[in-house]
Write an enzyme that holds these catalytic residues in place. Structure first.
Site, PDB file in Angstrom:
ATOM      1  N   ASP B  40       0.874  -1.174   0.000  1.00 39.09           N
ATOM      2  CA  ASP B  40       0.000   0.000   0.000  1.00 39.09           C
ATOM      3  C   ASP B  40       0.911   1.224   0.000  1.00 39.09           C
ATOM      4  O   ASP B  40       1.737   1.379   0.884  1.00 39.09           O
ATOM      5  CB  ASP B  40      -0.906   0.016   1.230  1.00 39.09           C
ATOM      6  CG  ASP B  40      -2.042  -0.989   1.113  1.00 39.09           C
ATOM      7  OD1 ASP B  40      -2.678  -1.283   2.135  1.00 39.09           O
ATOM      8  OD2 ASP B  40      -2.279  -1.476  -0.001  1.00 39.09           O
ATOM      9  N   GLU B 159     -13.469  -4.217  -2.269  1.00 40.84           N
ATOM     10  CA  GLU B 159     -13.262  -4.064  -0.818  1.00 40.84           C
ATOM     11  C   GLU B 159     -14.592  -4.422  -0.164  1.00 40.84           C
ATOM     12  O   GLU B 159     -15.596  -3.768  -0.415  1.00 40.84           O
ATOM     13  CB  GLU B 159     -12.892  -2.616  -0.487  1.00 40.84           C
ATOM     14  CG  GLU B 159     -11.532  -2.203  -1.009  1.00 40.84           C
ATOM     15  CD  GLU B 159     -11.362  -0.691  -1.093  1.00 40.84           C
ATOM     16  OE1 GLU B 159     -12.322   0.048  -0.772  1.00 40.84           O
ATOM     17  OE2 GLU B 159     -10.266  -0.256  -1.495  1.00 40.84           O
TER      18      GLU B 159
END
Lengths: 213, 288, 417
Positions: B40, B159
Site C-alpha cells: 500500500d 473491498e
C-alpha cells in the site's frame, strides 16, 4: 559487443517490461514500429498480448508480416512471446479463423476444459516446464541451464500445437491439458509464457536467446 | 489430502520423483498457488493500515519490492491508497524503478479512472491494473478497458465489509464509501463485464492478522471463471493455507506479515507446501 | 475586507494557517457555564509567519524541543506518588472508549502498573460501532468502567436549548462530561485524573510546558493562557449566573425543572475539589501523543474497529465514532466558524506528518461541510425541532463575514488553498 535485439512494436503488448528484461539479460534492446529496422538487428522479438485476429491484422497493416518472414527465412533468430509465439503457427481459431505467419506447421486452439472441472480460463500463473521426451531433460539450447519443473509465468487462453512433435521443446500441464510451452524450429523460437515476467528462469532464457543470436 | 482440483483421474505427465508421485502429480495438473506481497503506497512510502485506515509508514517501496522478488514472490501488487481520495495518481515512478530489476508480474491499482491512466501504468511497467472505485461509478469502464488492453490485464478489485452472517457490502475510496452493492454479486458481475482476475479484500480482516475472511472468498472463488486473489487478514501461515483450502483462492496476497517481517516468503511457501498446496520454489530464492 | 460586523468576535480578516489548513476563526475553549447568546470568543493564534499555535505546539513534539525522556521521568515520579498498594483505584481516566481513552487507560495499567477507573458520560445516541468499541474497552482492554447515562428528557431539553440559543448542541454533553469526571474523582477519592492530549495540540493557545488544568481562583494569576483552567463558576449556588444551553439555571427552575434534574450538569463546589487535591493532568504532556498511533494501539489491545465507512463531513474512519448526533456538532461548527470536520482531521494529520498541506487542502475541499444526513431525522426527533426550524436556526447563525448567498445557495466566502 552487446547483441542488438529489436522488439517489434505493432501496437500490441507491454513492451517496456520486455525491453528492461532484455537489457538486464545483457542485450542492447530497442523497440521499433518500423519494419526496416529489423535488418540491422542481430535478433528479433515478437511480443504480444491480446487477440490473434486483431494482432495479425495490425502486423500486416504496419507492414511487418512479409519482412518478418524474409528475415526468418534468411536465418535471423526470432523469439515469439505469448501471442507472438501463436503468430508463428499457420492459423488460429480465436474468435473465428485467422491466418498466422506459418513459420511453424500447426494450429492455435483454445485450451480444452473438461466439463465440471475447476479449471479456470485464462490460464494465469506460474506453471512448470516439462521435458517432452522420455529423457527428462531439455534438448533445446534456448533452455540451457533451466531444469525441468522450473516454473514460468503464463497468461493465455489459447495454445499453439505444432504438427511436428519435434518442434516441441517443452510442455506444461494445466489440469487435464498438456500443451506446448516452448517451440522451436531452426532459428524460430516461441514461448507461450512471459520470460520477462518469469524471474531468474526467464532471464536465463533470454540470455540463452542472446547467445543464439 | 486436501480436496482441491478436478474430480477426474489425474493425467500422469512427465517424471515424478520417486516416493512423492502422488504429490508431484497433484502439483502437475494444476498450477501453483501464487503468493503475492501487497504494497500500500502513499507518496514515496509503503504504509500499513488496519481496516484500510491510518498511515503508519513501514518501508520504502523499492527496498521492499526487491527483497520480496529475491525471496521468491510470485507477483507484486502496488496500491496507491490515496489516489481516489486525493484525486491524483502517483505510482508511475515507483513502477518504472521496479521494472528495471524485478521480473515478475506487477499489478498497480488506485485511482484508475480512464484508459489513459491504464496506458500510463502499463508503460511505466505494470502488467495488470486493479480497478475498484471507478468501476462502481461506471461499470462499462471495465468492459472498455478489457477490450482495449485484454481481460488478463484488468483486475477487478473489491473491498468488502461484512454486514450480516452471509452478506457483504462493497466499498470504494479505500474502504471509505458505501456503495449499497452486494459484494459477492458485484464480484461476479465484474467478471461478466470483462475483468480477467479478481482481487478480493476483506475490510473487516485486513491489518488485524486474524486470518482471511474465508467465507467471503469461498462465496466468490469457486463461482467465477476468473482467478481470485484473496487479500486481508493474514497473520499466520495457516491463514494463507486456509484461504486456499477453505476459501478456494487461486492466489493469496498479504502485507502485514511481510512488511513487519513476521514471515519470509520462503517460510510461507514451505508451510503451504506442507499442507499439500503447490507453490513455486524458484531456484534463486534466498532461503530464510 | 468586509464592512460587515462579525458576530462572535470573529477576526475581521479570515486567514488560513500556512502549515496546516485551520483558519483563524477556530475558537478556543471558553467557560460554557457563562455562555449565553452570541458572545465573543477567543480564537486560535497565528504567529508572524502565519503558523497557528497548534502547529507550533505539535512541532515541538517532534523537533527535539521537548525532552521526552525527561517527561516520562516526570510521569514516573507522579505515578509513584499515587500508585495504590491496596487494589484501590489510583487514577481516573474519563473517556468514551475511543482510541484516545483506550490508549490512555491501557498504557497506564499495562506499562505503568496503575489501576485506573474509567468513567464515561454516555453519548446522546450510541452508534453500533461506538457501543461495540466501548464494550471492548472493558472486555478486551480490561478496565472497570462507570457509564453514566443522564436523564434523557433533561438532556434532550438542554440540547435543544443549546441548539436554538447557541447553535452549539453539544454544549450540555461537553459540560456534563467534564463535570462528571471531576465529581467521580471526588466521590471515589481519586486525586489523579488523566486527560489525553493537551488542548494546545488543537489550538487552545496553551503553552507546551503546561501539564495540567488548574482550578480557577488558585495561585495562577499570571498564567499565560486562559485555557489553563477547567470550566468553573465562582458561586455554585448563584443560579442567575450559571447558564445551561444558553439559559439561566434560575429560569429552568422557575419553569418546573428541579435542582436534581440539573445536578449532573452543575459544577462541583471548587472547595471540595481543592480539599481532595484533585489534579487534572494531560497524559499527552508526558507521552508523545500521535492520534493515529493511538488507533493502532487500540486495535492491538482492545480490538478497536474503525467506522465501516468514512464519517460524514470528513474522510477519516478512526475518530469520534460513537454518537449518532456527532455530525451536528461538526456541522454547527462549520456554520458558525466556517470550517468543518475534514478541516480538523486534516489539520491534525498534517501536524503529525501523515499528510502534507497540499493533500490536506484536497481533502478539505472535497469533504468539508458535507451535511450529516444519515441521522438527520433522528437528531430532529431528539431535540424536538422541525426541519424548517432547524434550517431557520442554522441560517440565522451564519455570520455575513463568512457566508454569502448566491441564487439562494449559501457559500463560504473563504476557501483554503
Amino acid at each position: 559487443m552487446k547483441k542488438k535485439i529489436l522488439i517489434i512494436d505493432y501496437g500490441f503488448g507491454n513492451l517496456f517490461g520486455l525491453q528492461k528484461a532484455l537489457t538486464h539479460a545483457g542485450a542492447n534492446a530497442g523497440i521499433s514500429e518500423n519494419p526496416c529496422d529489423m535488418q540491422s538487428a542481430d535478433a528479433l522479438v515478437l511480443p504480444g498480448v491480446g487477440a490473434f485476429g486483431g494482432g495479425m491484422a495490425e502486423m500486416k497493416k504496419r507492414g511487418f508480416k512479409q519482412p518478418i518472414l524474409d528475415q526468418v527465412a534468411a536465418g535471423k533468430p526470432l523469439l515469439g512471446i505469448c501471442l507472438g509465439m501463436q503468430f508463428l503457427f499457420e492459423k488460429s481459431y480465436e474468435f473465428g479463423e485467422h491466418e498466422g505467419l506459418g513459420i511453424l506447421e500447426g494450429e492455435v486452439k483454445k485450451i480444452p476444459v473438461t466439463a465440471g472441472s475447476q479449471c479456470k480460463i485464462p490460464h494465469i500463473g506460474w506453471n512448470a516446464l516439462l521435458a517432452p521426451g522420455k529423457g527428462g531433460v531439455f534438448a533445446s539450447k534456448l533452455l540451457a541451464g533451466i531444469k525441468p519443473h522450473s516454473q514460468t509465468y503464463f497468461v493465455h487462453s489459447y495454445a499453439g500445437y505444432p504438427s511436428r512433435t519435434d518442434d516441441i521443446q517443452a510442455n506444461t500441464c494445466y489440469y487435464d491439458s498438456v500443451f506446448p510451452a516452448v517451440v522451436a524450429r531452426k532459428n524460430a523460437f516461441g514461448v507461450q509464457f512471459h520470460p520477462e515476467k518469469s524471474g531468474e528462469t526467464g532471464i536465463t532464457l533470454l540470455r540463452n536467446f542472446l547467445s543464439l543470436s | 489430502m486436501p480436496a482441491i482440483g478436478a474430480s477426474r483421474l489425474p493425467v500422469f505427465c512427465a517424471s515424478a520423483r520417486p516416493g512423492r508421485i502422488f504429490l508431484a502429480v497433484y502439483y502437475i495438473f494444476m498450477n501453483s498457488i501464487r503468493v503475492i506481497p501487497r504494497l500500500d503506497v502513499k507518496g514515496p512510502n509503503v504504509i500499513k493500515g488496519v481496516h484500510l485506515e491510518c498511515l503508519r509508514i513501514v518501508g520504502d517501496p523499492e527496498e521492499l519490492a526487491t527483497r520480496y522478488y529475491h525471496e521468491g514472490a510470485d507477483e507484486l501488487i502496488y496500491m496507491d491508497i490515496v489516489a481516489s481520495l486525493y484525486g491524483r495518481n502517483n505510482l508511475l515512478d515507483i513502477l518504472e524503478k521496479a521494472s528495471e530489476n524485478i521480473f515478475i508480474p506487477l499489478t498497480a491499482g488506485g485511482g484508475i479512472r480512464s484508459l489513459e491512466d491504464i496506458k500510463r501504468m502499463l508503460r511505466a511497467g505494470a502488467d495488470k491494473v486493479a480497478i475498484n472505485t471507478h468501476a462502481v461509478r461506471n461499470p462499462g469502464f471495465i468492459t472498455q478497458a478489457a477490450q482495449a488492453f485484454g481481460a488478463q490485464c484488468i483486475v477487478g478489485s473489491i473491498e468488502a465489509k461484512r454486514i450480516s452472517d452471509n452478506r457483504w457490502e462493497a466499498y470504494t475510496d479505500n474502504g471509505r464509501v458505501e456503495t449499497g452493492l452486494d459484494a459477492v454479486a458485484w464480484a461476479k458481475e465484474l467478471v461478466q463485464l470483462g475483468a480477467g482476475e479478481l482481487l478480493v479484500t476483506s475490510i473487516d480482516q485486513e491489518g488485524t492478522t486474524k486470518g482471511y475472511d474465508t467465507d467471503l472468498i469461498k462465496q466468490i472463488a469457486p463461482h467465477v471463471s476468473a482467478p481470485v486473489i484473496a487479500c486481508g487478514g493474514a497473520g499466520k501461515s495457516a491463514d494463507l493455507a486456509a484461504a486456499v483450502l477453505v476459501g478456494r483462492a487461486d492466489a493469496v496476497a498479504a502485507a502485514h506479515i511481510f512488511h513487519y517481517k513476521k514471515y519470509t516468503i520462503p517460510e510461507v511457501k514451505q508451510a503451504l507446501q506442507e499442507e499439500g498446496i503447490p507453490v513455486r520454489i524458484p531456484v534463486s530464492a534466498k532461503t530464510a | 475586507m468586509s464592512d460587515r460586523t462579525p458576530q462572535y468576535g470573529l477576526p475581521r480578516q479570515v486567514a488560513f494557517c500556512t502549515k496546516c489548513v485551520i483558519p483563524n476563526t477556530r475558537p478556543t475553549a471558553s467557560n460554557e457555564y457563562t455562555h449565553h447568546k452570541a458572545r465573543g470568543h477567543d480564537y486560535i493564534q497565528f504567529d508572524k509567519e502565519g503558523v497557528c499555535s497548534a502547529c507550533r505546539f505539535c512541532d515541538a513534539k517532534f523537533d527535539g524541543t521537548i525532552d521526552w525522556k525527561k517527561r516520562e521521568q516526570e510521569l514516573l515520579e507522579l505515578l509513584d506518588k499515587h500508585r495504590s498498594k491496596d487494589g484501590s483505584y489510583d487514577c481516573l481516566v474519563p473517556g468514551s472508549g475511543g482510541k484516545d481513552s483506550i490508549y490512555a487507560s491501557h498504557i497506564l495499567k499495562d506499562k505503568y502498573g496503575m489501576h485506573p477507573l474509567t468513567v464515561t458520560w454516555a453519548p446522546h445516541l450510541y452508534t453500533d460501532i461506538g457501543w461495540k468499541n466501548f464494550q471492548n474497552w472493558a472486555h478486551i482492554a480490561g478496565h472497570d468502567n462507570y457509564l453514566f447515562t443522564p436523564n434523557g428528557e433533561v438532556h434532550r431539553l438542554l440540547t435543544r436549548n443549546a441548539f436554538l440559543n447557541l447553535l452549539h448542541p453539544f454544549q450540555p454533553f461537553i459540560l456534563g462530561q467534564k463535570t462528571f469526571a471531576i465529581k467521580m474523582a471526588a466521590r471515589f477519592g481519586i486525586s489523579l485524573v488523566f486527560y489525553g492530549p493537551s488542548p494546545g495540540e488543537n489550538g487552545s493557545n496553551m503553552p507546551i510546558g503546561q501539564r495540567e488544568y488548574v482550578l480557577k481562583g488558585a495561585e495562577q494569576k499570571n498564567h499565560e493562557s486562559k485555557g489553563y483552567r477547567l470550566d468553573y463558576v465562582d458561586n455554585t449556588a448563584d443560579y442567575n449566573a450559571i447558564y445551561l444551553g444558553g439559559k439561566k439555571v434560575a429560569d429552568y427552575l422557575q419553569e418546573g425543572l428541579s435542582e436534581g434534574d440539573l445536578a449532573p450538569y452543575l459544577p462541583l463546589d471548587p472547595r471540595l475539589a481543592r480539599e481532595q487535591n484533585l489534579s487534572f493532568h494531560f497524559l499527552g504532556y508526558y507521552l508523545r501523543w500521535v492520534p493515529q498511533e493511538c488507533y493502532y494501539y487500540a486495535v492491538d489491545h482492545a480490538g478497536f474497529e474503525a467506522n465501516p465507512m468514512r464519517s460524514e463531513g470528513t474522510y477519516t474512519k478512526y475518530s469520534s465514532l460513537d454518537d449518532r448526533t456527532d455530525g451536528f456538532f461538526y456541522y454547527t461548527t462549520y456554520i458558525k466558524f466556517g470550517y468543518g470536520r475534514a478541516t480538523q482531521d486534516a489539520a491534525q494529520e498534517i501536524r503529525h506528518r501523515h499528510i502534507n498541506r497540499e493533500e490536506g487542502v484536497a481533502l478539505v475541499n472535497r469533504f468539508d461541510g458535507e451535511f450529516p444526513k444519515k441521522y438527520f431525522k433522528e437528531f430532529l426527533e431528539y431535540i424536538d425541532v422541525t426541519e424548517d426550524k432547524f434550517w431557520e436556526t442554522i441560517n440565522a447563525f451564519r455570520d455575513p463575514l463568512l457566508w454569502k448567498q448566491e441564487n439562494k445557495e449559501w457559500q463560504l466566502r473563504y476557501k483554503v488553498h
